[in-house]
Motif scaffolding. Structure first.
Motif, PDB file in Angstrom:
ATOM      1  N   GLY A 142     -18.348 -75.345  -7.613  1.00 22.43           N
ATOM      2  CA  GLY A 142     -19.255 -75.158  -8.736  1.00 22.43           C
ATOM      3  C   GLY A 142     -19.834 -76.472  -9.239  1.00 22.43           C
ATOM      4  N   HIS A 143     -19.977 -77.424  -8.323  1.00 24.75           N
ATOM      5  CA  HIS A 143     -20.451 -78.784  -8.628  1.00 24.75           C
ATOM      6  C   HIS A 143     -21.987 -78.782  -8.575  1.00 24.75           C
ATOM      7  CE1 HIS A 143     -21.014 -83.079  -8.407  1.00 24.75           C
ATOM      8  NE2 HIS A 143     -19.715 -83.318  -8.415  1.00 24.75           N
ATOM      9  N   LYS A 144     -22.621 -78.566  -9.749  1.00 23.84           N
ATOM     10  CA  LYS A 144     -24.065 -78.312  -9.781  1.00 23.84           C
ATOM     11  C   LYS A 144     -24.908 -79.483  -9.283  1.00 23.84           C
ATOM     12  CE  LYS A 144     -24.819 -74.514 -12.945  1.00 23.84           C
ATOM     13  NZ  LYS A 144     -25.684 -74.028 -14.047  1.00 23.84           N
ATOM     14  N   SER A 145     -24.568 -80.694  -9.691  1.00 20.78           N
ATOM     15  CA  SER A 145     -25.386 -81.833  -9.258  1.00 20.78           C
ATOM     16  C   SER A 145     -25.271 -82.032  -7.748  1.00 20.78           C
ATOM     17  CB  SER A 145     -25.003 -83.110 -10.004  1.00 20.78           C
ATOM     18  OG  SER A 145     -23.665 -83.487  -9.728  1.00 20.78           O
ATOM     19  N   GLY A 146     -24.067 -81.782  -7.215  1.00 18.78           N
ATOM     20  CA  GLY A 146     -23.868 -81.866  -5.763  1.00 18.78           C
ATOM     21  C   GLY A 146     -24.658 -80.795  -5.032  1.00 18.78           C
ATOM     22  N   ILE A 147     -24.654 -79.581  -5.598  1.00 16.58           N
ATOM     23  CA  ILE A 147     -25.415 -78.468  -5.007  1.00 16.58           C
ATOM     24  C   ILE A 147     -26.897 -78.832  -4.952  1.00 16.58           C
ATOM     25  CG2 ILE A 147     -26.203 -76.088  -5.386  1.00 16.58           C
ATOM     26  CD1 ILE A 147     -23.384 -75.575  -6.675  1.00 16.58           C
ATOM     27  N   ALA A 181     -31.763 -80.307  -1.982  1.00 15.88           N
ATOM     28  CA  ALA A 181     -32.920 -81.186  -1.821  1.00 15.88           C
ATOM     29  C   ALA A 181     -32.908 -81.863  -0.452  1.00 15.88           C
ATOM     30  CB  ALA A 181     -32.946 -82.231  -2.926  1.00 15.88           C
ATOM     31  N   CYS A 182     -31.722 -82.284   0.001  1.00 14.61           N
ATOM     32  CA  CYS A 182     -31.602 -82.914   1.327  1.00 14.61           C
ATOM     33  C   CYS A 182     -31.969 -81.939   2.441  1.00 14.61           C
ATOM     34  CB  CYS A 182     -30.185 -83.434   1.539  1.00 14.61           C
ATOM     35  SG  CYS A 182     -29.781 -84.912   0.581  1.00 14.61           S
ATOM     36  N   ILE A 183     -31.510 -80.691   2.310  1.00 18.44           N
ATOM     37  CA  ILE A 183     -31.859 -79.664   3.301  1.00 18.44           C
ATOM     38  C   ILE A 183     -33.375 -79.440   3.300  1.00 18.44           C
ATOM     39  CG2 ILE A 183     -31.654 -77.206   3.867  1.00 18.44           C
ATOM     40  CD1 ILE A 183     -28.702 -77.433   2.808  1.00 18.44           C
ATOM     41  N   GLY A 184     -33.958 -79.406   2.102  1.00 20.39           N
ATOM     42  CA  GLY A 184     -35.410 -79.301   2.001  1.00 20.39           C
ATOM     43  C   GLY A 184     -36.106 -80.460   2.693  1.00 20.39           C
ATOM     44  N   HIS A 190     -36.768 -77.230  -2.315  1.00 13.54           N
ATOM     45  CA  HIS A 190     -37.081 -78.227  -3.348  1.00 13.54           C
ATOM     46  C   HIS A 190     -37.238 -77.571  -4.723  1.00 13.54           C
ATOM     47  CE1 HIS A 190     -37.297 -82.035  -1.292  1.00 13.54           C
ATOM     48  NE2 HIS A 190     -37.937 -81.472  -0.286  1.00 13.54           N
ATOM     49  N   LEU A 191     -37.807 -76.380  -4.760  1.00 18.86           N
ATOM     50  CA  LEU A 191     -37.957 -75.669  -6.038  1.00 18.86           C
ATOM     51  C   LEU A 191     -36.590 -75.264  -6.597  1.00 18.86           C
ATOM     52  CD1 LEU A 191     -41.092 -73.480  -5.253  1.00 18.86           C
ATOM     53  CD2 LEU A 191     -40.953 -75.262  -7.002  1.00 18.86           C
ATOM     54  N   LYS A 192     -35.680 -74.854  -5.718  1.00 21.59           N
ATOM     55  CA  LYS A 192     -34.315 -74.494  -6.147  1.00 21.59           C
ATOM     56  C   LYS A 192     -33.591 -75.716  -6.708  1.00 21.59           C
ATOM     57  CE  LYS A 192     -33.582 -70.607  -2.963  1.00 21.59           C
ATOM     58  NZ  LYS A 192     -32.927 -70.163  -1.703  1.00 21.59           N
ATOM     59  N   ALA A 193     -33.728 -76.845  -6.009  1.00 24.98           N
ATOM     60  CA  ALA A 193     -33.091 -78.086  -6.465  1.00 24.98           C
ATOM     61  C   ALA A 193     -33.668 -78.519  -7.809  1.00 24.98           C
ATOM     62  CB  ALA A 193     -33.277 -79.185  -5.426  1.00 24.98           C
ATOM     63  N   TYR A 244     -38.299 -87.029  -9.493  1.00 25.49           N
ATOM     64  CA  TYR A 244     -38.264 -87.201  -8.038  1.00 25.49           C
ATOM     65  C   TYR A 244     -38.570 -85.865  -7.341  1.00 25.49           C
ATOM     66  CZ  TYR A 244     -36.459 -88.441  -3.409  1.00 25.49           C
ATOM     67  OH  TYR A 244     -36.334 -88.661  -2.054  1.00 25.49           O
ATOM     68  N   GLY A 245     -37.992 -84.783  -7.872  1.00 23.07           N
ATOM     69  CA  GLY A 245     -38.211 -83.452  -7.292  1.00 23.07           C
ATOM     70  C   GLY A 245     -39.654 -82.998  -7.433  1.00 23.07           C
ATOM     71  N   LEU A 246     -40.243 -83.246  -8.606  1.00 20.69           N
ATOM     72  CA  LEU A 246     -41.648 -82.893  -8.817  1.00 20.69           C
ATOM     73  C   LEU A 246     -42.552 -83.635  -7.838  1.00 20.69           C
ATOM     74  CD1 LEU A 246     -41.685 -82.960 -12.732  1.00 20.69           C
ATOM     75  CD2 LEU A 246     -42.104 -80.941 -11.321  1.00 20.69           C
ATOM     76  N   GLY A 247     -42.242 -84.917  -7.628  1.00 22.89           N
ATOM     77  CA  GLY A 247     -43.013 -85.709  -6.672  1.00 22.89           C
ATOM     78  C   GLY A 247     -42.895 -85.166  -5.258  1.00 22.89           C
ATOM     79  N   GLY A 248     -41.669 -84.762  -4.895  1.00 22.96           N
ATOM     80  CA  GLY A 248     -41.443 -84.200  -3.556  1.00 22.96           C
ATOM     81  C   GLY A 248     -42.201 -82.902  -3.342  1.00 22.96           C
ATOM     82  N   ILE A 249     -42.254 -82.070  -4.384  1.00 25.34           N
ATOM     83  CA  ILE A 249     -43.003 -80.811  -4.299  1.00 25.34           C
ATOM     84  C   ILE A 249     -44.497 -81.114  -4.201  1.00 25.34           C
ATOM     85  CG2 ILE A 249     -43.621 -78.713  -5.569  1.00 25.34           C
ATOM     86  CD1 ILE A 249     -40.681 -78.850  -6.718  1.00 25.34           C
TER      87      ILE A 249
END
Length: 245
Positions: free
Chosen positions: A60-65, A70-73, A89-92, A107-112
């Motif tokens: 249940g480690h949310k930041s790790g999840i 994001a890495c899989i994306g 990326h949207l899930k992350a 960082y996530g917004l930039g990746g999307i």
């Protein structure tokens, strides 16, 4: 030195397994996944990121999840499977927003934004880049600001809105100079040269290409050196100066 890096990562993994440290095991899996991804071995990268994700989900480690998702994306992005990459990326992003992690949200917004730009969905790309820009400005993250300004300039250049492209490139250049980010300076100078090239202002284009070449030579960056030789040669060919080209 990826082989040496993997050697130490597997040693770390073995020790974490002996200690029964599940978070440590997951981190080792992630590190191994990143190393394989950097080598271009995307199936192995995906395998190790998925192993890490499974452990983080059990804990249940949310930041790790979010990190693993994001890495899989990122792996799917490298495979040019942009639809699946976007989903991850949207899930992350959603998890990072729930955690209030502004840096990773930006960082996530930039990746999307990147994923939309790769698919020529420029209005959507700009929407995400401007959201990212707002956050990195709030954080005072100059490196992030420079990179995001650069991406916005790239989109405007693709849309042939050259005045806006130049505006954002020059803003990015100023930020890179303040940070002393010589690689960022070199790339931005090349991009500015390219806009002038597109506008057939070959004198200005050459000026910026030569500045970029000089910076690339100082850095010893062979890719940027070769790129700028090519752009300079291209301008000489367009202007009939075949001897220089």
């Amino acid at each position: 030195d990826y082989p040496k890096s993997l050697e130490y990562l597997f040693m770390s993994l073995k020790m974490q397994e002996e200690l029964g440290n599940k978070v440590g095991i997951a981190r080792s899996f992630s590190g191994i996944g990143i190393a394989y991804g950097s080598q271009g071995d995307l199936p192995k990268a995906l395998d190790y990121h998925s192993k890490a994700l499974k452990i983080y989900e059990e804990l249940g480690h949310k930041s790790g999840i979010a990190f693993c998702i994001a890495c899989i994306g990122g792996v799917f992005k490298e495979q040019k499977d942009y639809a699946i990459a976007l989903d991850y990326h949207l899930k992350a992003l959603k998890i990072h927003e729930e955690l209030g992690d502004k840096y990773r949200v930006a960082y996530g917004l930039g990746g999307i934004g990147d994923l939309h730009a790769y698919q020529s969905e420029y209005p959507k790309a700009l929407n995400y880049y401007f959201k990212a820009l707002k956050i990195v400005e709030e954080l005072g993250d100059k490196l992030g600001i420079a990179a995001t300004l650069m991406n916005i300039g790239l989109v405007y250049n693709k849309q042939k809105d050259y005045p806006k492209a130049l505006d954002y490139y020059f803003k990015s250049l100023k930020m890179a100079e303040q940070r002393g980010n010589n690689y960022g300076i070199a790339v931005t100078l090349s991009n500015i040269g390219l806009v002038y090239d597109h506008q057939k202002d070959y004198s200005k284009a050459l000026g910026y290409y030569f500045k970029a070449l000089k910076m690339a030579e100082q850095l010893g960056n062979k890719y940027e050196i070769a790129y700028n030789f090519g752009t300079i040669g291209g301008v000489y060919a367009k202007t009939g100066k075949f001897a220089e080209a």
